[in-house]
Design an enzyme around this catalytic site. Sequence first.
Site, mmCIF file in Angstrom:
data_model
loop_
_atom_site.group_PDB
_atom_site.id
_atom_site.type_symbol
_atom_site.label_atom_id
_atom_site.label_comp_id
_atom_site.label_asym_id
_atom_site.label_seq_id
_atom_site.Cartn_x
_atom_site.Cartn_y
_atom_site.Cartn_z
ATOM 1 N N ASP A 222 -64.568 -7.010 21.411
ATOM 2 C CA ASP A 222 -65.745 -7.512 22.145
ATOM 3 C C ASP A 222 -66.638 -8.416 21.319
ATOM 4 O O ASP A 222 -67.614 -8.963 21.841
ATOM 5 C CB ASP A 222 -66.563 -6.319 22.655
ATOM 6 C CG ASP A 222 -65.780 -5.512 23.675
ATOM 7 O OD1 ASP A 222 -65.632 -4.295 23.476
ATOM 8 O OD2 ASP A 222 -65.282 -6.121 24.634
ATOM 9 N N HIS B 269 -64.786 1.071 16.031
ATOM 10 C CA HIS B 269 -63.760 1.454 17.002
ATOM 11 C C HIS B 269 -63.269 2.867 16.684
ATOM 12 O O HIS B 269 -63.153 3.234 15.514
ATOM 13 C CB HIS B 269 -62.573 0.476 16.948
ATOM 14 C CG HIS B 269 -61.725 0.513 18.165
ATOM 15 N ND1 HIS B 269 -60.744 1.444 18.347
ATOM 16 C CD2 HIS B 269 -61.740 -0.249 19.278
ATOM 17 C CE1 HIS B 269 -60.161 1.243 19.516
ATOM 18 N NE2 HIS B 269 -60.759 0.225 20.114
HETATM 19 C C1 SDX Z 1 -63.779 -0.977 23.439
HETATM 20 O O1 SDX Z 1 -60.948 2.983 22.913
HETATM 21 C C2 SDX Z 1 -60.588 1.769 23.061
HETATM 22 O O2 SDX Z 1 -59.443 1.419 22.820
HETATM 23 C C3 SDX Z 1 -61.675 0.859 23.570
HETATM 24 C C4 SDX Z 1 -61.315 -0.631 23.634
HETATM 25 C C5 SDX Z 1 -60.218 -0.907 24.651
HETATM 26 O O3 SDX Z 1 -59.558 -1.949 24.519
HETATM 27 O O4 SDX Z 1 -60.127 -0.114 25.637
HETATM 28 O O5 SDX Z 1 -60.886 -1.093 22.352
HETATM 29 C C6 SDX Z 1 -62.517 -1.453 24.077
HETATM 30 O O6 SDX Z 1 -64.452 -0.144 23.999
HETATM 31 C C7 SDX Z 1 -64.134 -1.497 22.073
HETATM 32 C C8 SDX Z 1 -65.435 -0.819 21.512
HETATM 33 C C9 SDX Z 1 -66.628 -1.542 22.152
HETATM 34 N N1 SDX Z 1 -67.897 -0.844 21.792
HETATM 35 C C10 SDX Z 1 -68.771 -1.372 20.938
HETATM 36 O O7 SDX Z 1 -68.580 -2.408 20.290
HETATM 37 C C11 SDX Z 1 -70.076 -0.584 20.843
HETATM 38 C C12 SDX Z 1 -70.461 -0.394 19.362
HETATM 39 N N2 SDX Z 1 -69.509 0.504 18.741
HETATM 40 C C13 SDX Z 1 -69.858 1.924 18.654
HETATM 41 O O8 SDX Z 1 -70.581 2.398 19.754
HETATM 42 C C14 SDX Z 1 -68.684 2.777 18.206
HETATM 43 O O9 SDX Z 1 -68.122 2.139 17.144
HETATM 44 C C15 SDX Z 1 -67.581 3.135 19.198
HETATM 45 C C16 SDX Z 1 -68.119 3.728 20.446
HETATM 46 C C17 SDX Z 1 -66.785 1.915 19.534
HETATM 47 C C18 SDX Z 1 -66.668 4.139 18.503
HETATM 48 O O10 SDX Z 1 -67.399 5.296 18.378
HETATM 49 P P1 SDX Z 1 -66.749 6.575 17.641
HETATM 50 O O11 SDX Z 1 -65.314 6.450 17.419
HETATM 51 O O12 SDX Z 1 -67.227 7.792 18.374
HETATM 52 O O13 SDX Z 1 -67.351 6.475 16.228
HETATM 53 P P2 SDX Z 1 -68.693 7.153 15.812
HETATM 54 O O14 SDX Z 1 -69.734 6.853 16.841
HETATM 55 O O15 SDX Z 1 -68.420 8.578 15.478
HETATM 56 O O16 SDX Z 1 -69.060 6.320 14.509
HETATM 57 C C19 SDX Z 1 -68.647 6.748 13.248
HETATM 58 C C20 SDX Z 1 -69.844 6.428 12.337
HETATM 59 C C21 SDX Z 1 -71.159 6.987 12.867
HETATM 60 O O17 SDX Z 1 -71.980 7.217 11.762
HETATM 61 P P3 SDX Z 1 -72.101 8.753 11.209
HETATM 62 O O18 SDX Z 1 -72.566 9.611 12.386
HETATM 63 O O19 SDX Z 1 -70.705 9.123 10.751
HETATM 64 O O20 SDX Z 1 -73.114 8.665 10.091
HETATM 65 O O21 SDX Z 1 -70.016 4.986 12.318
HETATM 66 C C22 SDX Z 1 -71.287 4.656 12.872
HETATM 67 C C23 SDX Z 1 -71.775 5.848 13.666
HETATM 68 O O22 SDX Z 1 -73.192 5.905 13.669
HETATM 69 N N3 SDX Z 1 -71.059 3.513 13.748
HETATM 70 C C24 SDX Z 1 -71.830 2.429 13.816
HETATM 71 C C25 SDX Z 1 -71.215 1.587 14.748
HETATM 72 N N4 SDX Z 1 -70.126 2.173 15.233
HETATM 73 C C26 SDX Z 1 -70.029 3.366 14.618
HETATM 74 N N5 SDX Z 1 -72.977 2.105 13.173
HETATM 75 C C27 SDX Z 1 -73.508 0.902 13.486
HETATM 76 N N6 SDX Z 1 -72.982 0.025 14.371
HETATM 77 C C28 SDX Z 1 -71.835 0.345 15.024
HETATM 78 N N7 SDX Z 1 -71.314 -0.516 15.899
#
Ligand code: SDX
Length: 431
Positions: A366, A308
């Site tokens: 989720d 998140h």
């Molecule tokens: C919702 O914003 C909100 O409030 C949203 C929400 C709401 O109520 O409105 O809470 C609802 O959208 C919840 C999130 C649902 N999405 C998912 O579950 C999809 C999987 N999650 C990721 O796509 C990700 O965690 C996000 C999109 C939720 C957050 O992305 P960020 O904040 O841009 O974080 P990031 O992509 O920069 O990740 C930081 C690091 C990265 O690695 P590095 O580049 O630093 O090496 O963590 C890794 C990412 O690769 N990472 C993950 C991961 N999520 C982040 N690695 C593996 N699996 C994951 N799920």
Amino acid sequence: MADTAKSAKLTIGEQSYDLPIYSPTVGPDVLDIRKLYGQAGVFTYDPGFTSTASCDSTITFIDGDEGILLHRGYPIDQLASKSHYLEVCYLLMYGELPTAAELEEFENTITRHTMIHEQMHNFFRGFRRDAHPMATMVGVVGAMSAFYHDSTDISDPRQREIASHRLIAKMPTIAAMAYKYSIGQPFVYPRNDLDYAANFLHMCFSVPAEKYEVNPILARAMDRIFTLHADHEQNASTSTVRLASSSGANPFACIAAGIACLWGPAHGGANQACLEMLKEIGSVDRIPEFIARAKDKNDPFRLMGFGHRVYKNRDPRATVMKQSADEVLDLLGVENNPILQVAKELEKQALEDPYFIDKKLFPNVDFYSGIILEAMGFPTSMFTPIFALSRTVGWVSQWKEQLADPQHKIGRPRQLYLGSALRDYTDIESR
Ligand code: SDX
């Protein structure tokens, strides 16, 4: 606006600039950079808005490090256990918990707005049967502006309130109709004798051929899912609604834009993607394979339902959702649901893995919701429409708040331009 006694000094070359600092009720201070370009001729750079406050708001507060979510100051776990969705809607829209009389009036108002214009039924028939229900919702909600002209004048607070009531009331009807259309069953009209969640279940699962009694346990679980998804400060879809509204677009167009944004698998589409992922994993012995893929920078796979932007500790909604999953599946006699076992073991292994620990990745709202929704009888394609239905109150509350602010203006970000500098056109013969 909060107190401006404090300021920060920014030095660029020989010049220094004072940036006012505002302190919130709770949470981090903010630097006011509104005059920065005018004074210093520079932009700030923050794609993804990881360090940017786009507005001030009094509706929802999230402390990502502590795993806290407050709606008008009330913690989500208390609202999920002690309140119910329409009372939370009142709280989000008006700022205070209602008295009994206020709540009764509000519930009556919402109940009497649940039907949609009969001509709108034709919209559904223009879609292919296999259209994703989110496509239908985007289209039908956007079309509401063609039917409810008397609540599109955004300068009139009363029309803003009526549009908000109509959207909260009609979203379950539209979502249920999108579902019924996708499975070739007749539309079911809302009933005024059922509460909000029971009405939605009835519109989704009853058929003319037989009597359908809503299971009160499922209705309570449905209502709790609505509450857990109601609002979440300036997430992507809410920011989309605010930006669309800043141009003066009508409320139905703004909410349709929010629905479109929520559909993405990185946002509200994650609940569908998460259940599909859990089914692809299939058994606990395949979990290490998927965890390895999620950690592999060369593999685009991510654990859906994990991570998140704000929560770097547990998402408090996921905690409540996990409890609800146990309760609902027990009550439905599917407590040995293999998908739930995979989810629990996946969570356990991920939370013990240094990659997830170091990156502070926890289950989000989720991760467990799809397990409950599938046990209730919904197909995965209905998971995000249910999220959109629940989040409508958050969208309209934030939309109303923005329009009530006399300072609000059109949102127009700038950029770091890396394209070609000025150059002359060359005729095709000389290229
Ligand atoms: C919702 O914003 C909100 O409030 C949203 C929400 C709401 O109520 O409105 O809470 C609802 O959208 C919840 C999130 C649902 N999405 C998912 O579950 C999809 C999987 N999650 C990721 O796509 C990700 O965690 C996000 C999109 C939720 C957050 O992305 P960020 O904040 O841009 O974080 P990031 O992509 O920069 O990740 C930081 C690091 C990265 O690695 P590095 O580049 O630093 O090496 O963590 C890794 C990412 O690769 N990472 C993950 C991961 N999520 C982040 N690695 C593996 N699996 C994951 N799920």
